[in-house]
Design a protein around this motif. Structure first.
Motif, PDB file in Angstrom:
ATOM      1  N   ALA A  30       0.830  -1.215   0.000  1.00  0.00           N
ATOM      2  CA  ALA A  30       0.000   0.000   0.000  1.00  0.00           C
ATOM      3  C   ALA A  30       0.858   1.256   0.000  1.00  0.00           C
ATOM      4  N   ASP A  31       1.973   1.210   0.710  1.00  0.00           N
ATOM      5  CA  ASP A  31       2.876   2.367   0.747  1.00  0.00           C
ATOM      6  C   ASP A  31       3.525   2.577  -0.615  1.00  0.00           C
ATOM      7  N   ARG A  32       3.946   1.499  -1.240  1.00  0.00           N
ATOM      8  CA  ARG A  32       4.580   1.597  -2.558  1.00  0.00           C
ATOM      9  C   ARG A  32       3.585   2.069  -3.613  1.00  0.00           C
ATOM     10  N   ALA A  33       2.358   1.585  -3.520  1.00  0.00           N
ATOM     11  CA  ALA A  33       1.340   2.010  -4.481  1.00  0.00           C
ATOM     12  C   ALA A  33       1.038   3.494  -4.328  1.00  0.00           C
ATOM     13  N   SER A  34       0.945   3.962  -3.086  1.00  0.00           N
ATOM     14  CA  SER A  34       0.712   5.381  -2.838  1.00  0.00           C
ATOM     15  C   SER A  34       1.874   6.211  -3.354  1.00  0.00           C
ATOM     16  N   GLY A  35       3.106   5.753  -3.070  1.00  0.00           N
ATOM     17  CA  GLY A  35       4.283   6.470  -3.540  1.00  0.00           C
ATOM     18  C   GLY A  35       4.362   6.520  -5.049  1.00  0.00           C
ATOM     19  N   ASP A  36       4.051   5.393  -5.688  1.00  0.00           N
ATOM     20  CA  ASP A  36       4.101   5.336  -7.152  1.00  0.00           C
ATOM     21  C   ASP A  36       3.048   6.241  -7.779  1.00  0.00           C
ATOM     22  N   GLU A  37       1.857   6.276  -7.178  1.00  0.00           N
ATOM     23  CA  GLU A  37       0.787   7.122  -7.722  1.00  0.00           C
ATOM     24  C   GLU A  37       1.153   8.597  -7.624  1.00  0.00           C
ATOM     25  N   LEU A  38       1.699   9.004  -6.486  1.00  0.00           N
ATOM     26  CA  LEU A  38       2.105  10.396  -6.338  1.00  0.00           C
ATOM     27  C   LEU A  38       3.264  10.730  -7.275  1.00  0.00           C
ATOM     28  N   GLU A  39       4.162   9.772  -7.446  1.00  0.00           N
ATOM     29  CA  GLU A  39       5.297  10.012  -8.342  1.00  0.00           C
ATOM     30  C   GLU A  39       4.855  10.056  -9.805  1.00  0.00           C
ATOM     31  N   ARG A  40       3.798   9.310 -10.142  1.00  0.00           N
ATOM     32  CA  ARG A  40       3.264   9.368 -11.501  1.00  0.00           C
ATOM     33  C   ARG A  40       2.685  10.754 -11.783  1.00  0.00           C
ATOM     34  N   LEU A  41       1.985  11.291 -10.799  1.00  0.00           N
ATOM     35  CA  LEU A  41       1.367  12.612 -10.967  1.00  0.00           C
ATOM     36  C   LEU A  41       2.391  13.728 -10.842  1.00  0.00           C
ATOM     37  N   PHE A  42       3.366  13.544  -9.963  1.00  0.00           N
ATOM     38  CA  PHE A  42       4.381  14.567  -9.699  1.00  0.00           C
ATOM     39  C   PHE A  42       5.756  13.887  -9.755  1.00  0.00           C
ATOM     40  N   PRO A  43       6.349  13.786 -10.947  1.00  0.00           N
ATOM     41  CA  PRO A  43       7.540  12.954 -11.155  1.00  0.00           C
ATOM     42  C   PRO A  43       8.751  13.331 -10.304  1.00  0.00           C
ATOM     43  N   LYS A  44       8.799  14.540  -9.768  1.00  0.00           N
ATOM     44  CA  LYS A  44       9.982  14.962  -9.005  1.00  0.00           C
ATOM     45  C   LYS A  44       9.814  14.803  -7.496  1.00  0.00           C
ATOM     46  N   VAL A  45       8.727  14.142  -7.064  1.00  0.00           N
ATOM     47  CA  VAL A  45       8.452  14.085  -5.628  1.00  0.00           C
ATOM     48  C   VAL A  45       9.560  13.353  -4.867  1.00  0.00           C
ATOM     49  N   ARG A  46      10.184  12.363  -5.500  1.00  0.00           N
ATOM     50  CA  ARG A  46      11.270  11.632  -4.827  1.00  0.00           C
ATOM     51  C   ARG A  46      12.479  12.541  -4.587  1.00  0.00           C
ATOM     52  N   LEU A  47      12.736  13.479  -5.514  1.00  0.00           N
ATOM     53  CA  LEU A  47      13.834  14.427  -5.337  1.00  0.00           C
ATOM     54  C   LEU A  47      13.599  15.291  -4.096  1.00  0.00           C
ATOM     55  N   GLY A  48      12.349  15.682  -3.895  1.00  0.00           N
ATOM     56  CA  GLY A  48      12.018  16.463  -2.703  1.00  0.00           C
ATOM     57  C   GLY A  48      12.275  15.687  -1.429  1.00  0.00           C
ATOM     58  N   ALA A  49      11.939  14.388  -1.432  1.00  0.00           N
ATOM     59  CA  ALA A  49      12.174  13.549  -0.254  1.00  0.00           C
ATOM     60  C   ALA A  49      13.662  13.438   0.045  1.00  0.00           C
ATOM     61  N   LEU A  50      14.464  13.249  -0.989  1.00  0.00           N
ATOM     62  CA  LEU A  50      15.911  13.134  -0.804  1.00  0.00           C
ATOM     63  C   LEU A  50      16.516  14.453  -0.311  1.00  0.00           C
ATOM     64  N   ALA A  51      16.045  15.574  -0.871  1.00  0.00           N
ATOM     65  CA  ALA A  51      16.536  16.884  -0.432  1.00  0.00           C
ATOM     66  C   ALA A  51      16.158  17.145   1.019  1.00  0.00           C
ATOM     67  N   ASN A  52      14.973  16.720   1.398  1.00  0.00           N
ATOM     68  CA  ASN A  52      14.506  16.894   2.766  1.00  0.00           C
ATOM     69  C   ASN A  52      15.382  16.109   3.739  1.00  0.00           C
ATOM     70  N   ARG A  53      15.734  14.890   3.354  1.00  0.00           N
ATOM     71  CA  ARG A  53      16.570  14.051   4.215  1.00  0.00           C
ATOM     72  C   ARG A  53      17.971  14.649   4.376  1.00  0.00           C
ATOM     73  N   ALA A  54      18.516  15.155   3.275  1.00  0.00           N
ATOM     74  CA  ALA A  54      19.845  15.769   3.339  1.00  0.00           C
ATOM     75  C   ALA A  54      19.820  17.019   4.214  1.00  0.00           C
ATOM     76  N   LEU A  55      18.710  17.758   4.145  1.00  0.00           N
ATOM     77  CA  LEU A  55      18.568  18.944   4.982  1.00  0.00           C
ATOM     78  C   LEU A  55      18.570  18.580   6.464  1.00  0.00           C
ATOM     79  N   LEU A  56      17.869  17.522   6.833  1.00  0.00           N
ATOM     80  CA  LEU A  56      17.868  17.074   8.226  1.00  0.00           C
ATOM     81  C   LEU A  56      19.291  16.881   8.728  1.00  0.00           C
ATOM     82  N   GLN A  57      20.111  16.263   7.916  1.00  0.00           N
ATOM     83  CA  GLN A  57      21.484  15.987   8.332  1.00  0.00           C
ATOM     84  C   GLN A  57      22.302  17.274   8.445  1.00  0.00           C
TER      85      GLN A  57
END
Length: 267
Positions: A30-57
């Motif tokens: 269910a998590d992967r399906a949700s992630g894939d659906e959001l990424e299909r609609l907004f292809p750069k969403v994974r980049l935002g997640a990675l940038a957010n993680r790097a910012l935390l550090q």
């Protein structure tokens, strides 16, 4: 009650979807399906997640190395990956103490197994919800781990956008900050539609109304208001990728990140 009985694997959870985007293994179909659906609609969403993680550090390193913070309250912890808050902080200052808070029992079970402290410091974990700051602040585990008479780094990384409603996040942040002394810091990141086209913004509003996303985006002004009364650390309110990046780092387009970031000090 056994913690695992509270895990509903049929419903997507933000922490597990985030884990999926970061390349982790602690997620369900269910998590992967949700992630894939959001990424299909907004292809750069994974980049935002990675940038957010790097910012935390980067922000954690700033608090520990430059601001002298030795206590951290990380709400909306997410599933453990590499370079978690305590690992970054304790690399700088081994005596750092961290309390992690999340409302997903899977996160808590993994945290207790994997997020081990240095001998000099300490980590602790609360299963609680950001929407109930009083319960977080009153928990004896928090009080036993952190000295709230001394400065604390309050980490609200990619969690406030799960608080729905215009203006709904601000009183929660204010209540948490009220409990912390002068010299404490707030680090927050938040999803936004500010850099999207009108068509993208309309599409996002549609999927929010259809229940296909649980992220309530906020514009820059509403996000910045969370820091009212705090002293903003340079460079102020910027996209996650633009908060103190490495000198040679190539910055992505703001429309690829769609995450506001700021760090503020309580005077």
């Amino acid at each position: 009650m056994d913690q695992n009985t509270a895990i509903d694997t049929t419903v997507a959870h933000p922490a597990r979807r985030y884990n999926y985007w970061l390349g982790g293994k602690d997620n369900f179909a269910a998590d992967r399906a949700s992630g894939d659906e959001l990424e299909r609609l907004f292809p750069k969403v994974r980049l935002g997640a990675l940038a957010n993680r790097a910012l935390l550090q980067r922000a954690t390193r700033f608090l520990a190395a430059e601001a002298g913070i030795r206590q951290f309250l990380d709400i909306g912890t997410g599933l453990p990956t590499a370079d978690n808050t305590h690992e970054v902080a304790q690399t700088v200052a081994p005596d750092s103490r961290i309390v992690y808070v999340d409302n997903d029992p899977l996160v808590m079970s993994h945290a207790r197994a994997l997020l081990t402290s240095t001998g000099e410091g300490r980590t602790a974990y609360l299963e609680a919800d950001l929407n109930d700051p009083e319960a977080i602040l009153a928990d004896p585990v928090l009080r036993d781990t952190l000295d709230l008479s001394q400065p604390v780094g309050l980490m609200l990384i990619a969690v406030l956008h799960f608080v729905h409603g215009h203006g709904a996040a601000r009183p929660i942040v204010q209540r948490l900050l009220e409990a912390l002394p002068s010299g404490s810091y707030l680090v927050a990141t938040h999803a936004t539609q500010d850099f999207g086209t009108p068509e993208q913004q309309a599409l996002y509003q549609q999927i929010l109304e259809e229940g296909k996303t649980d992220v309530w985006t906020r514009p820059k002004a509403e996000f910045a208001a969370l820091f009212d009364g705090l002293e903003l650390v340079d460079p102020g309110v910027v996209p996650a990728s633009e908060w103190r990046p490495a000198p040679d780092e190539e910055l992505p387009e703001r429309s690829d990140i769609n995450v506001w970031t700021a760090v503020g000090r309580k005077p």
